[in-house]
Design an enzyme around this catalytic site. Structure first.
Site, PDB file in Angstrom:
ATOM      1  N   HIS A 153      -3.289   7.028   3.131  1.00  0.00           N
ATOM      2  CA  HIS A 153      -4.141   5.905   2.388  1.00  0.00           C
ATOM      3  C   HIS A 153      -4.992   5.985   3.097  1.00  0.00           C
ATOM      4  O   HIS A 153      -5.710   5.743   4.213  1.00  0.00           O
ATOM      5  CB  HIS A 153      -2.965   5.060   3.679  1.00  0.00           C
ATOM      6  CG  HIS A 153      -3.190   3.251   3.456  1.00  0.00           C
ATOM      7  ND1 HIS A 153      -3.799   3.350   1.409  1.00  0.00           N
ATOM      8  CD2 HIS A 153      -3.593   1.978   3.295  1.00  0.00           C
ATOM      9  CE1 HIS A 153      -4.045   2.550   1.245  1.00  0.00           C
ATOM     10  NE2 HIS A 153      -3.428   1.426   3.201  1.00  0.00           N
TER      11      HIS A 153
ATOM     12  N   CYS B 111       0.584  -1.632  -0.303  1.00  0.00           N
ATOM     13  CA  CYS B 111       0.183  -0.004   0.796  1.00  0.00           C
ATOM     14  C   CYS B 111       0.838   0.940   0.163  1.00  0.00           C
ATOM     15  O   CYS B 111       0.272   2.241  -0.266  1.00  0.00           O
ATOM     16  CB  CYS B 111      -1.172  -0.156   1.176  1.00  0.00           C
ATOM     17  SG  CYS B 111      -1.836  -1.492   1.374  1.00  0.00           S
TER      18      CYS B 111
ATOM     19  N   ASN C 129      -9.904   0.072   0.018  1.00  0.00           N
ATOM     20  CA  ASN C 129      -8.196  -0.067  -0.040  1.00  0.00           C
ATOM     21  C   ASN C 129      -8.119  -0.731  -0.816  1.00  0.00           C
ATOM     22  O   ASN C 129      -7.880  -2.052  -1.425  1.00  0.00           O
ATOM     23  CB  ASN C 129      -7.335  -0.491   1.088  1.00  0.00           C
ATOM     24  CG  ASN C 129      -5.976  -0.545   0.944  1.00  0.00           C
ATOM     25  OD1 ASN C 129      -5.922  -0.321   0.565  1.00  0.00           O
ATOM     26  ND2 ASN C 129      -5.850  -0.844   2.988  1.00  0.00           N
TER      27      ASN C 129
END
Length: 318
Positions: A245, A113, A275
């Site tokens: 994020h 990520c 996500n």
């Protein structure tokens, strides 16, 4: 002195939308539980035959168009991804072929990520040293293919997508500073256990210790904000927009409470796409640029954390 700045942004989400209500049909979960625990309402998922490079190409073309840069002007391509189309060649070289670009360096970066922040940092170094003048940086993921769709603790959290930026050489700093970190001691908290090297081809799905990941992410990302600001003699009052994020709304809210930042200055897109790993930050950036929130001259702080763990920040004058 040569600096780099973002010339244009682009994003792409697959057409297939899966809502929380859709998940209720085959996962032991509810829409209310997912919203309360994560803030996620829907995610976009690839269909059979749709690849990571398909998503990357669409985001890349939109970024090039926004930047006013032709594909042939690009002299470096970096794709951040955990879900490449093939073991090799890299997704970056497949994208290079799609864009009819020949000869320039092209490679993938794998930091899960945090991959886009890692890739952006590398691209900035290339531009600052004069090794490149137009860099295409893409975060692209088909993360749904790593999920166990019977594990409600993980499958509800992720989606697919791609985001991209074009960096160009400039006389004044656009990418002001970046900061990267990693600590493999925590790898068991969030990982895909199987792989080519260990010969474990069966365990090819995401495993996660959710509560531990939550605590770790809030701790290190909050510290990272303080570290980045201190290193650049800034305070949160100097930051126009914070792009964290897009993993979980509760994590975002916990971080903003720690750094005392009102949510009105935070870009949040997790409800719409969950996500998307390395695509998370550039997708949020692109949306905020296109809807007019982020304007030229705004100071933007981006940060992300990925399994491994890897984490990093980018301080950008857009």
């Amino acid at each position: 002195m040569i600096y780099s700045r973002i010339l244009g942004t682009g994003g792409y989400l697959p057409e297939r939308v899966v809502t929380n209500a859709d998940l209720e049909a085959f996962v032991d979960t509810t829409d209310a539980w997912i919203r309360e625990r994560t803030g996620i309402e829907r995610r976009h998922l690839v269909v059979d035959g749709e690849t990571c490079c398909d998503l990357a190409e669409r985001a890349a073309r939109r970024a090039l168009e926004a930047a006013g840069v032709s594909a042939q002007e690009v002299d470096l391509i970096i794709v951040a991804t955990t879900t490449p189309d093939q073991y090799f060649p890299s997704t970056a070289t497949i994208l290079q072929r799609r864009l009819d670009i020949h000869g320039c360096p092209a490679f993938d970066v794998q930091a899960v990520c945090a991959g886009f922040v890692y890739a952006l940092t590398i691209a900035d170094k290339f531009v600052r040293t004069g090794s490149a003048r137009r860099v295409l940086v893409v975060g692209a993921e088909t993360f749904s293919r790593l999920l166990n769709w019977e594990d409600r603790g993980t499958c509800v959290l992720f989606g697919d997508g791609a985001g991209a930026v074009v960096l160009g050489a400039a006389d004044e700093p656009g990418i002001i500073a970046t900061s990267l970190h990693a600590d493999g001691a925590y790898k068991e908290m969030l990982q895909v256990p199987g792989g080519i090297g260990n010969g474990d081809y069966a365990n090819n799905r995401v495993t996660m210790k959710g509560n531990e990941v939550f605590r770790f992410a809030v701790m290190v990302l909050s510290k990272l904000v303080a570290e980045t600001l201190a290193a650049n003699d800034l305070t949160m009052a100097d930051i126009d927009w914070f792009i964290p994020h897009q993993a979980n709304l509760r994590i975002i809210q916990a971080i903003t409470r720690k750094i005392r930042l009102p949510m009105e200055r935070v870009v949040v897109t997790v409800a719409d796409h969950a996500n998307t790993s390395a695509a998370s930050v550039p997708l949020a950036l692109d949306q905020a640029v296109r809807d007019g929130r982020i304007q030229r001259g705004h100071l933007v702080l981006m940060e992300a954390i990925g399994g491994g763990f890897t984490w990093g920040s980018a301080l950008v004058r857009y």
